[in-house]
Design an enzyme around this catalytic site. Structure first.
Site: not given
Ligand code: COA
Length: 367
Positions: A249, A307
């Site tokens: 998140h 989710e």
């Molecule tokens: N699975 C694997 N790795 C994950 C991850 C996940 N669910 N969520 C984050 N990471 C990793 C990313 O790959 C990234 O690694 P990197 O720096 O080596 O590239 C790091 O953690 C940071 O991710 P980032 O996308 O910058 O974090 P964010 O704050 O933008 O992302 C989400 C938040 C929710 C978009 C992200 O955690 C995600 O994509 N989750 C899966 C989708 C999901 O469940 N969405 C519903 C949200 S309520």
């Protein structure tokens, strides 16, 4: 290029909700989400978000019946939606169908009811049409959750399922400055109208990094199938560079409090005799996913988000996977509308800046 996704940037003062990512706490207008979701229904949280306080019995009954009547009006609009509900994807259908509403056709006081009702009625009608079935007319006497379930054709007259869906709708109703709420506020900040803001928010909610995750979570649980297969499956995904849906998140560094609320609501369903085999599997997969992600990136704590258990609860109440994101919209529209009001009342045009990193002319080209 620097790309921090506005992380940590405060874009508005709000009285609506507060997300404490370190402690894993969500407060909606002065109430912890756990207390709201397990004790109150969707109509109550609409009153709370839109008016500031939980309703007394008379106000609750009035809002419930007004929302019921608005569902009947939304249903009457179905023949005028053209091909909007023919889209293969529920969020595409919802976006196109809602775009048929016009803010200037509805009294401002009614607009929140009209939009909230329309999201539920259009989503249910879309599903019925995909299934090759005629839409089911609303029953204005029912609560919003129970009637939404009934309109989709899910098991009707089942109080336990309706209560579980209410818990979900309340838990998902508002959540600080998430991407779709921000989108709605940007549109409202231009002094556009609430219909346009909600249509834009639907577009933001559709993406898998926001509201599009619960469908893939269910697909993941199905692909894993049994707890003992979780370790290999998750290791394979991570080795392929895939994200684990329902984990991680932007704000929470601990488990999302709404995951616990939904897990508890599924337990209550079990106690009422509605069993979901997926709860035990989800718990096992969550434990493996948290451990695997923690080993990979110990400095970035990734835990279950809303989710993860949304997939379990919506499946348990009898909703199809294809409706999961649209059901998120059924809930979140309440929060969007409160934020749109707040933006109209107190906001300023949201117009941030960007840093230009492209080329400049070698010499000044302006005479
Ligand atoms: N699975 C694997 N790795 C994950 C991850 C996940 N669910 N969520 C984050 N990471 C990793 C990313 O790959 C990234 O690694 P990197 O720096 O080596 O590239 C790091 O953690 C940071 O991710 P980032 O996308 O910058 O974090 P964010 O704050 O933008 O992302 C989400 C938040 C929710 C978009 C992200 O955690 C995600 O994509 N989750 C899966 C989708 C999901 O469940 N969405 C519903 C949200 S309520």
């Amino acid at each position: 290029m620097d790309n921090n996704g506005l992380e940590g940037v405060v874009v508005a003062d709000t009285r609506l909700s507060d997300v404490d990512g370190e402690r894993g706490r969500l407060v909606i207008r002065g109430h912890d989400v756990e207390a709201l979701a397990l004790r109150h229904d969707f109509e109550s949280v609409c009153a709370l978000l839109w008016r500031g306080t939980l309703p007394d019995a008379a106000a609750h009954a009035a809002l419930r019946s007004a929302l019921g009547r608005a569902r009947v009006r939304a249903f009457a609009r179905l023949p005028s939606l053209g091909g909007a509900l023919d889209a293969a994807d529920a969020m595409d259908a919802l976006r196109a169908a809602l775009a048929h509403l016009r803010a200037d056709e509805v009294a401002p006081a009614e607009l929140k009811l009209e939009l909230t009702a329309a999201v539920a009625v259009f989503a249910a009608a879309w599903w019925r049409s995909r299934a090759g079935l005629p839409p089911l007319a609303p029953d204005a006497a029912l609560g919003h959750a129970a009637d939404y379930l009934r309109m989709t054709g899910a098991p009707a007259g089942d109080a336990a399922r309706a209560r579980a869906l209410d818990a979900y709708l309340v838990a998902a109703s508002d959540h600080g400055m998430n991407a779709s709420t921000f989108t709605a506020r940007v549109v409202a900040s231009t002094q556009s109208d609430a219909v346009s803001a909600v249509v834009a928010a639907i577009g933001a909610l559709k993406g898998p990094l926001h509201g599009g995750a619960p469908g893939p979570v269910l697909a993941m649980l199905d692909a894993i199938g049994a707890p003992e297969r979780a370790g290999r499956w998750i290791a394979g995904q991570l080795a392929d560079g895939q994200r684990i849906m329902g984990m991680g998140h932007r704000v929470y560094r601990v488990r999302d409090p709404r995951a616990a609320v939904l897990e508890r609501a599924v337990e209550r369903l079990h106690a009422a005799g509605v069993r979901s085999d997926r709860l035990a599997l989800a718990r096992a997969v969550e434990a493996v996913a948290v451990a695997s992600l923690g080993e990979r990136r110990p400095e970035r704590r990734l835990a279950a988000n809303v989710e993860f258990y949304t997939a379990v609860i919506l499946d348990a109440v009898g909703l199809p996977q294809a409706l999961f994101s649209a059901t998120f919209a059924v809930a979140r529209v309440a929060g969007w509308l409160a934020h749109i009001d707040e933006q109209f009342a107190h906001g300023r045009l949201i117009r941030p800046a960007s840093r230009y990193v492209g080329p400049m002319p070698e010499v000044c080209e302006v005479a």
